[in-house]
Design an enzyme around this catalytic site. Structure first.
Site, mmCIF file in Angstrom:
data_model
loop_
_atom_site.group_PDB
_atom_site.id
_atom_site.type_symbol
_atom_site.label_atom_id
_atom_site.label_comp_id
_atom_site.label_asym_id
_atom_site.label_seq_id
_atom_site.Cartn_x
_atom_site.Cartn_y
_atom_site.Cartn_z
ATOM 1 N N HIS A 1 4.721 1.330 -6.371
ATOM 2 C CA HIS A 1 4.956 2.673 -6.903
ATOM 3 C C HIS A 1 5.068 3.707 -5.773
ATOM 4 O O HIS A 1 4.446 4.763 -5.837
ATOM 5 C CB HIS A 1 3.807 3.093 -7.826
ATOM 6 C CG HIS A 1 3.678 2.282 -9.062
ATOM 7 N ND1 HIS A 1 2.517 2.248 -9.810
ATOM 8 C CD2 HIS A 1 4.554 1.482 -9.711
ATOM 9 C CE1 HIS A 1 2.691 1.447 -10.840
ATOM 10 N NE2 HIS A 1 3.916 0.974 -10.807
ATOM 11 N N PRO A 2 5.863 3.468 -4.733
ATOM 12 C CA PRO A 2 5.922 4.447 -3.636
ATOM 13 C C PRO A 2 6.581 5.748 -4.083
ATOM 14 O O PRO A 2 7.590 5.743 -4.802
ATOM 15 C CB PRO A 2 6.756 3.733 -2.573
ATOM 16 C CG PRO A 2 7.619 2.778 -3.341
ATOM 17 C CD PRO A 2 6.763 2.321 -4.493
#
Length: 555
Positions: free
Chosen positions: A472-473
């Site tokens: 989930h960057p």
């Protein structure tokens, strides 16, 4: 650029945000829109099958398949980072979970100097996209393109996990995207009629017949082109070679948290000294480009259970055949399911205003080795704990000036000491649930962390050796007015004209949950800002408007 612009808006990246944005901007027939994607069309059959995520996880035909640099807080391990390289982007290869985060997340965005991004501001954009399976209400929409559905066939092991958590005092929560996030219950998915609801499938495909929308795949944008400080188009490379495309109004970058800052830096926008290292002429010295990288880190607990409590045997070899037939004839069964069915949001400390831990349980053992899912016959389940508001920050930097080279990325997981105690507490919460009836009746042994890992120091050692990215960057083109920010609250790049960023990279703080739904929301809000700005007569240079050309899907 002296070329006569064929398009008003050139959108770079047909991922989660790009497909939404292209659909919304082209709804105004006066806008000529070009959507460019480096990857192929979304014809891989595993994309539509929800359980196909395990097949797409390391498939480089639709996946950038990045690796991080050695992570200093994780014993120097390099982590695998899958990112979508296909129409739909990561929404075409992810785990389907629809999760908005906590209202407090967006109020924090607003309070960081971004008016219009508080919870009450963004809720309408979440609702606009949504077709919620229970119908319309204060927190949900029912007329959008995106199907949001619940668990159709809950596994008995999932229900026992919920019951054990409730027995320990965790509140039952039937809607994590409703009035409150805290508690335990079943997840919601972006799945409709048994098929993955990627943004390419539900937002882009239905509008490909528009005469003012063109889509190009297999085209890597190498640079944004400028006249002075105004973006005028892009240079791209495809199977036919290199060419330039002009934009009459705006160039909009939707490449995501990794590729958008990379393209900005290749275009001369970023930290000046870093760009000069690669011989790149500096157009705008914006040190914030690539910085502020945040990602959710999580750690698995693996527990041996009785055979009836695990799907391990049912999903191996010939035993999966009945489920395959059921899927193809009815679009039901295991192949329509995402990985996890149940979740729990909890606070690691009661001093917190809202939860900082996200726990999920899967009725099978989820093992990842060398960036690949592996399965086993031994009955087991996986319970994972995620730190949803990490304090550690990383960065994306260039490796070279070649656009085809992957950038360098490091999240610096667990380098901020504040991130460690919550995860240790999360592991203890998981253990407590698994040891509580009725779930405890299913347990046959603790495999990971294992019965010998009990003290805080042992738990920390386990985290550093086994923790993984939750993929989930966000945050590398942070939105805000201050030094270190890349875009303003209208998502326009500071100090430049006609250039905007619309993807997860603009998020100043990571949401407390999965990031796909928030990225769709960002695209919805951006589209409205762009359209309203154009209708209000915002300054816009460019050649006179040409007649629209038929929609083309070039591969």
């Amino acid at each position: 650029m002296r070329m006569r612009p064929e398009y008003d808006y050139v959108i770079v990246g047909a991922g989660t945000a790009g497909c939404v944005l292209a659909s919304r901007l082209s709804a105004d027939r006066g806008n000529r829109v070009l959507l460019i994607e480096a990857g192929p069309r979304d014809t891989n059959p595993w994309i539509d099958i929800p359980a196909g995520v395990s097949r797409l996880f390391s498939d480089t035909s639709v996946n950038w398949a990045y690796d991080s640099e050695s992570e200093p807080g994780l014993n120097g391990r390099k982590l695998y980072w899958p990112r979508g390289k296909v129409l739909g982007g990561t929404s075409a290869i992810n785990g389907h979970v629809y999760m908005r985060g906590n209202p407090g997340d967006y109020d924090a965005w607003r309070d960081a100097g971004n008016p219009g991004w508080g919870w009450t501001d963004v809720l309408p954009y979440f609702r606009r996209s949504e077709r919620f399976y229970r119908g319309e209400g204060p927190f949900h929409g029912a007329r959008g393109e995106l199907p949001v559905t619940g668990v159709e066939e809950p596994h008995p092991t999932s229900e026992d996990f919920v019951r054990s958590a409730v027995a320990l005092g965790h509140a039952r929560n039937d809607d994590f995207n409703g009035p409150t996030q805290e508690g335990v219950g079943y997840l919601q998915y972006m799945i409709g009629d048994g098929r993955r609801a990627s943004t390419a499938r539900v937002f882009l495909r239905p509008v490909l017949g528009r005469s003012n929308l063109s889509v190009e795949t297999g085209a890597l944008v190498e640079q944004v082109l400028f006249d002075g400080r105004a973006a005028r188009g892009v240079r791209l490379r495809d199977a036919q070679g290199t060419r330039e495309i002009a934009a009459a109004k705006e160039v909009i970058l939707c490449g995501g948290t990794i590729n958008t800052p990379q393209l900005l830096m290749l275009s001369g926008i970023g930290e000046a000294d870093h760009l000069r290292t690669f011989g790149i002429d500096v157009l705008a010295d914006l040190p914030g480009v690539g910085r502020n990288l945040q990602d959710h880190i999580y750690v698995h607990s693996l527990t041996a259970v009785d055979d009836a409590s695990s799907l391990n045997r049912r999903i191996r070899g010939w035993r999966i055949a009945p489920e395959v037939l059921r899927y193809f004839f009815q679009h039901k069964g295991l192949l329509t399911s995402a990985a996890a069915q149940v979740g729990l949001f909890a606070k690691s400390s009661q001093r917190l205003e809202y939860p900082d831990l996200q726990i999920q349980m899967r009725p099978f053992s989820m093992l990842i080795r060398d960036g690949r899912y592996t399965s086993e016959a031994t009955p087991a389940i996986t319970a994972s704990c995620t730190l949803v508001r990490p304090s550690s920050r990383g960065q994306v930097r260039l490796r070279s000036a070649r656009p085809s080279d992957a950038p360098s990325m490091v999240a610096n997981y667990l380098t901020n000491p504040r991130d460690i105690p919550p995860l240790v507490e999360g592991l203890r919460i998981v253990r407590e649930i698994l040891r509580t009836p009725p779930f405890s009746h299913r347990v046959r042994g603790d495999r990971l962390p294992g019965p010998t890992v009990n003290s805080d120091s042992e738990m920390v050692a386990y985290l550093r050796q086994y923790a993984q990215s939750m993929y989930h960057p966000v945050g590398t083109c942070r939105m805000g007015p201050s030094e270190g920010c890349v875009v303003d609250p209208a998502l326009r790049v500071h100090g430049l004209e006609r250039l905007r960023v619309v993807d997860a990279s603009v998020m100043p703080l990571i949401p407390s949950g999965n990031t796909n739904a928030p990225t769709i929301m960002v695209a919805e809000k951006a589209a409205e800002m762009i359209l309203l700005g154009a209708r209000a007569g915002a300054p816009s240079a460019g050649a006179p408007r040409r007649a629209s050309t038929p929609t083309e899907l070039v591969t």
